[in-house]
Design an enzyme around this catalytic site. Structure first.
Site, PDB file in Angstrom:
ATOM      1  CB  CYS A 115      -0.956   0.019   1.177  1.00 43.60           C
ATOM      2  SG  CYS A 115      -2.161  -1.303   1.119  1.00 43.60           S
ATOM      3  CG  HIS A 250      -3.254   3.845   1.877  1.00 40.03           C
ATOM      4  ND1 HIS A 250      -3.663   3.361   0.654  1.00 40.03           N
ATOM      5  CD2 HIS A 250      -3.299   2.780   2.736  1.00 40.03           C
ATOM      6  CE1 HIS A 250      -3.940   2.074   0.767  1.00 40.03           C
ATOM      7  NE2 HIS A 250      -3.722   1.703   2.018  1.00 40.03           N
ATOM      8  CG  ASN A 280      -6.511  -0.505   0.992  1.00 40.22           C
ATOM      9  OD1 ASN A 280      -5.762  -0.163   0.074  1.00 40.22           O
ATOM     10  ND2 ASN A 280      -6.055  -0.912   2.160  1.00 40.22           N
TER      11      ASN A 280
HETATM   12  O1  UT7 Z   1      -3.783  -0.858   3.553  1.00 38.17           O
HETATM   13  C1  UT7 Z   1      -3.093  -1.374   4.639  1.00 38.17           C
HETATM   14  C2  UT7 Z   1      -3.596  -0.831   5.877  1.00 38.17           C
HETATM   15  N1  UT7 Z   1      -4.836  -1.468   6.228  1.00 38.17           N
HETATM   16  C3  UT7 Z   1      -5.499  -0.990   7.212  1.00 38.17           C
HETATM   17  O2  UT7 Z   1      -5.078   0.020   7.743  1.00 38.17           O
HETATM   18  C4  UT7 Z   1      -6.720  -1.689   7.710  1.00 38.17           C
HETATM   19  C5  UT7 Z   1      -6.800  -1.469   9.170  1.00 38.17           C
HETATM   20  N2  UT7 Z   1      -7.893  -2.119   9.858  1.00 38.17           N
HETATM   21  C6  UT7 Z   1      -9.180  -1.759   9.737  1.00 38.17           C
HETATM   22  O3  UT7 Z   1      -9.521  -0.956   8.900  1.00 38.17           O
HETATM   23  C7  UT7 Z   1     -10.172  -2.311  10.738  1.00 38.17           C
HETATM   24  O4  UT7 Z   1      -9.463  -2.973  11.743  1.00 38.17           O
HETATM   25  C8  UT7 Z   1     -11.200  -3.259  10.120  1.00 38.17           C
HETATM   26  C9  UT7 Z   1     -12.177  -2.487   9.265  1.00 38.17           C
HETATM   27  C10 UT7 Z   1     -10.528  -4.358   9.323  1.00 38.17           C
HETATM   28  C11 UT7 Z   1     -12.013  -3.931  11.237  1.00 38.17           C
HETATM   29  O5  UT7 Z   1     -12.660  -2.925  12.024  1.00 38.17           O
HETATM   30  P1  UT7 Z   1     -12.602  -2.947  13.596  1.00 38.17           P
HETATM   31  O6  UT7 Z   1     -13.438  -1.858  14.090  1.00 38.17           O
HETATM   32  O7  UT7 Z   1     -11.156  -2.973  13.984  1.00 38.17           O
HETATM   33  O8  UT7 Z   1     -13.312  -4.304  13.924  1.00 38.17           O
HETATM   34  P2  UT7 Z   1     -12.724  -5.575  14.693  1.00 38.17           P
HETATM   35  O9  UT7 Z   1     -11.732  -6.281  13.817  1.00 38.17           O
HETATM   36  O10 UT7 Z   1     -12.293  -5.171  16.068  1.00 38.17           O
HETATM   37  O11 UT7 Z   1     -13.993  -6.438  14.804  1.00 38.17           O
HETATM   38  C12 UT7 Z   1     -15.121  -6.027  15.578  1.00 38.17           C
HETATM   39  C13 UT7 Z   1     -16.240  -6.995  15.334  1.00 38.17           C
HETATM   40  C14 UT7 Z   1     -15.800  -8.452  15.401  1.00 38.17           C
HETATM   41  O12 UT7 Z   1     -16.844  -9.207  15.978  1.00 38.17           O
HETATM   42  P3  UT7 Z   1     -16.767  -9.682  17.512  1.00 38.17           P
HETATM   43  O13 UT7 Z   1     -15.513 -10.490  17.600  1.00 38.17           O
HETATM   44  O14 UT7 Z   1     -16.710  -8.420  18.303  1.00 38.17           O
HETATM   45  O15 UT7 Z   1     -18.025 -10.465  17.676  1.00 38.17           O
HETATM   46  C15 UT7 Z   1     -15.630  -8.844  13.972  1.00 38.17           C
HETATM   47  O16 UT7 Z   1     -15.809 -10.235  13.766  1.00 38.17           O
HETATM   48  O17 UT7 Z   1     -16.736  -6.802  13.994  1.00 38.17           O
HETATM   49  C16 UT7 Z   1     -16.746  -8.056  13.324  1.00 38.17           C
HETATM   50  N3  UT7 Z   1     -16.556  -7.836  11.916  1.00 38.17           N
HETATM   51  C17 UT7 Z   1     -17.562  -7.591  11.083  1.00 38.17           C
HETATM   52  N4  UT7 Z   1     -18.883  -7.489  11.286  1.00 38.17           N
HETATM   53  C18 UT7 Z   1     -19.663  -7.220  10.227  1.00 38.17           C
HETATM   54  C19 UT7 Z   1     -15.387  -7.820  11.209  1.00 38.17           C
HETATM   55  N5  UT7 Z   1     -15.636  -7.584   9.908  1.00 38.17           N
HETATM   56  C20 UT7 Z   1     -16.990  -7.438   9.807  1.00 38.17           C
HETATM   57  C21 UT7 Z   1     -17.846  -7.181   8.727  1.00 38.17           C
HETATM   58  N6  UT7 Z   1     -19.164  -7.071   8.988  1.00 38.17           N
HETATM   59  N7  UT7 Z   1     -17.401  -7.019   7.469  1.00 38.17           N
END
Ligand code: UT7
Length: 333
Positions: A115, A250, A280
Site C-alpha cells: 500500500c 492512502h 483500499n
Molecule cells: O492498507 C493497509 C492498511 N490497512 C489498514 O489500515 C486496515 C486497518 N484495519 C481496519 O480498517 C479495521 O481494523 C477493520 C475495518 C478491518 C475492522 O474494524 P474494527 O473496528 O477494527 O473491527 P474488529 O476487527 O475489532 O472487529 C469487531 C467486530 C468483530 O466481531 P466480535 O468479535 O466483536 O463479535 C468482527 O468479527 O466486527 C466483526 N466484523 C464484522 N462485522 C460485520 C469484522 N468484519 C466485519 C464485517 N461485517 N465485514
C-alpha cells in the site's frame, strides 16, 4: 548549475467498470451496508473483469497521465510501477506496460511496498530525476487486489478494490520546489500483520494464496506511523500543517484518515477522500485520489500537497510537494 527539481506535469487514473456494493457482500456474508460504511467509510469498490490484469489498468491510467502532461510514450525515459499484484511472477508488469505503451526508450521495473508502493516509487523517481539519471518518468500504482481476496472472509474481502493511478514526473530547471521532501520507512518485524502466504518461493504447509490481515493491530500501527511520518516530513521541510492545501492519504479506512486530519488540525475540506467509491486499492490508492483531486479542480498552481501511506511490510512514508505543472509545461516550449 542547480540540480533539477522533480515536478508532476500530468496525472491519470483508471478503475474497472464493475461496481461491487456493500449490499452485494451482505447478500452472502454476515455483514451489512451500515457496518461496512460506519467502520470503514466504504460504500462500493471496483472489481476487475476476469480478462483484466494489473498491466491493463496501468496502461489506461498511464495514457491519461501522458495526455494531461502533453507528452507521448516516446518522451518517457523510465517506468516505475508500484504493485503487489503483478500480472506474472516475472517479468515485471512495468515491462508489459512499456511494450503496450510503445515507450521504447524507457527502462522499466516494478517496486513492491504494497500500500505504500506509490510513495516509495515517487521517492525513488525523485532521486533519479534530481541526480540527472532520468528526465521524464512515468510513476504508476496499479493493483488487482480482488485476485488476492478470500471472498468468504468478511474481515478482509470488504476492504479492497482494484484500480490504477499514474503521474508523469519531469526534471525542471524553472520549478522552485516540486517534490520537496519524501521519507520512506519499513519495519519488517511486522511482516505477518498483512500478508499473502502463497504464490512465492516460500513453501508453506498452511499457505493459502489469500490475503490475511490482523485488522485491529494494523489499524493502530497505521494511525501511529502515518502521524509520525507526516510530522517528520513537515518538520524537515519547515512547513506547518496550516500551510497544507491538500492532504492525499492512502484510503484504507475513513477512521484512520479522520484521526490523521484531527492530529494535523486539518479541516476535512483539505483532505481528499474517495474511499467510499473505491475501498483500499493498495498502491493505486494515492495516485487515483491525487488524479481525482486534480480533475475536480482541488489543486491549483502553487498548491502544497501532502501524500502519505501505510501498508504491508510494514512500510510507510510521506511526501510533500508543490504543484507547478503549468510552470513546467510553459517552460518546455
Ligand atoms: O492498507 C493497509 C492498511 N490497512 C489498514 O489500515 C486496515 C486497518 N484495519 C481496519 O480498517 C479495521 O481494523 C477493520 C475495518 C478491518 C475492522 O474494524 P474494527 O473496528 O477494527 O473491527 P474488529 O476487527 O475489532 O472487529 C469487531 C467486530 C468483530 O466481531 P466480535 O468479535 O466483536 O463479535 C468482527 O468479527 O466486527 C466483526 N466484523 C464484522 N462485522 C460485520 C469484522 N468484519 C466485519 C464485517 N461485517 N465485514
Amino acid at each position: 548549475m542547480n540540480a533539477p527539481v522533480a515536478v508532476i506535469t500530468g496525472t491519470g487514473s483508471y478503475a474497472p467498470s464493475r461496481v461491487m456494493t456493500n449490499e452485494d457482500f451482505a447478500s452472502y456474508l454476515e455483514t451489512s451496508d451500515s457496518w461496512i460504511r460506519e467502520r470503514t467509510g466504504i460504500r462500493e469498490r471496483r472489481i476487475a473483469s476476469p480478462e483484466e490484469a494489473t498491466s491493463d489498468l496501468a496502461v489506461l491510467a498511464a495514457r491519461k497521465a501522458l495526455e494531461s502532461a502533453d507528452l507521448t510514450p516516446k518522451d518517457i525515459d523510465g517506468i516505475i510501477l508500484a504493485t503487489a499484484t503483478p500480472d506474472l511472477l516475472f517479468p515485471s508488469t512495468a515491462c508489459l506496460v512499456q511494450a503496450r505503451l510503445g515507450a521504447d526508450k524507457a527502462f522499466a521495473f516494478d517496486l513492491n511496498a504494497v500500500c505504500s508502493g506509490f510513495i516509495y516509487a515517487m521517492s525513488v523517481a525523485k532521486s533519479m530525476v534530481e541526480s540527472g539519471s532520468a528526465r521524464r518518468l512515468l510513476v504508476i500504482g496499479s493493483e488487482v487486489m480482488s485476485r488476492t481476496l478470500d471472498w468468504s472472509d468478511r474481515g478482509t474481502s470488504i476492504l479492497f478494490g482494484d484500480g490504477a493511478g499514474a503521474v508523469v514526473l519531469e526534471a525542471s530547471a524553472t520549478a522552485k520546489r516540486g517534490l520537496e521532501t519524501f521519507r520512506i520507512r519499513a519495519d519488517g518485524r511486522y511482516w505477518e500483520m498483512i500478508h499473502v502466504p502463497g504464490g512465492g518461493s516460500r513453501i508453506s504447509e498452511k499457505g493459502t494464496p489469500y490475503l490475511r490481515m490482523k485488522g485491529g493491530e494494523t489499524f493502530k500501527l497505521a494511525v501511529r506511523s502515518l502521524q509520525e511520518s507526516v510530522l517528520e516530513v513537515l518538520s524537515a521541510s519547515g512547513v506547518s500543517p496550516g500551510e497544507i492545501d491538500l492532504l492525499v492519504p492512502h484510503q484504507a479506512n475513513i477512521r484512520i484518515i479522520d484521526a490523521l486530519a484531527t492530529r494535523l488540525g486539518l479541516p476535512m475540506d483539505k483532505v481528499m477522500v474517495n474511499i467510499d467509491r473505491y475501498g483500499n486499492t493498495s498502491a493505486a490508492s494515492v495516485p487515483v485520489a491525487l488524479d481525482e483531486a486534480v480533475r475536480e479542480g482541488r489543486v491549483a498552481e502553487g498548491s502544497r500537497i501532502l501524500l502519505t501511506a501505510f501498508g504491508s511490510g510494514v512500510t510507510w512514508g510521506s511526501g510533500l510537494l508543490t504543484w507547478e505543472a503549468e510552470l513546467q509545461k510553459r517552460s518546455r516550449l
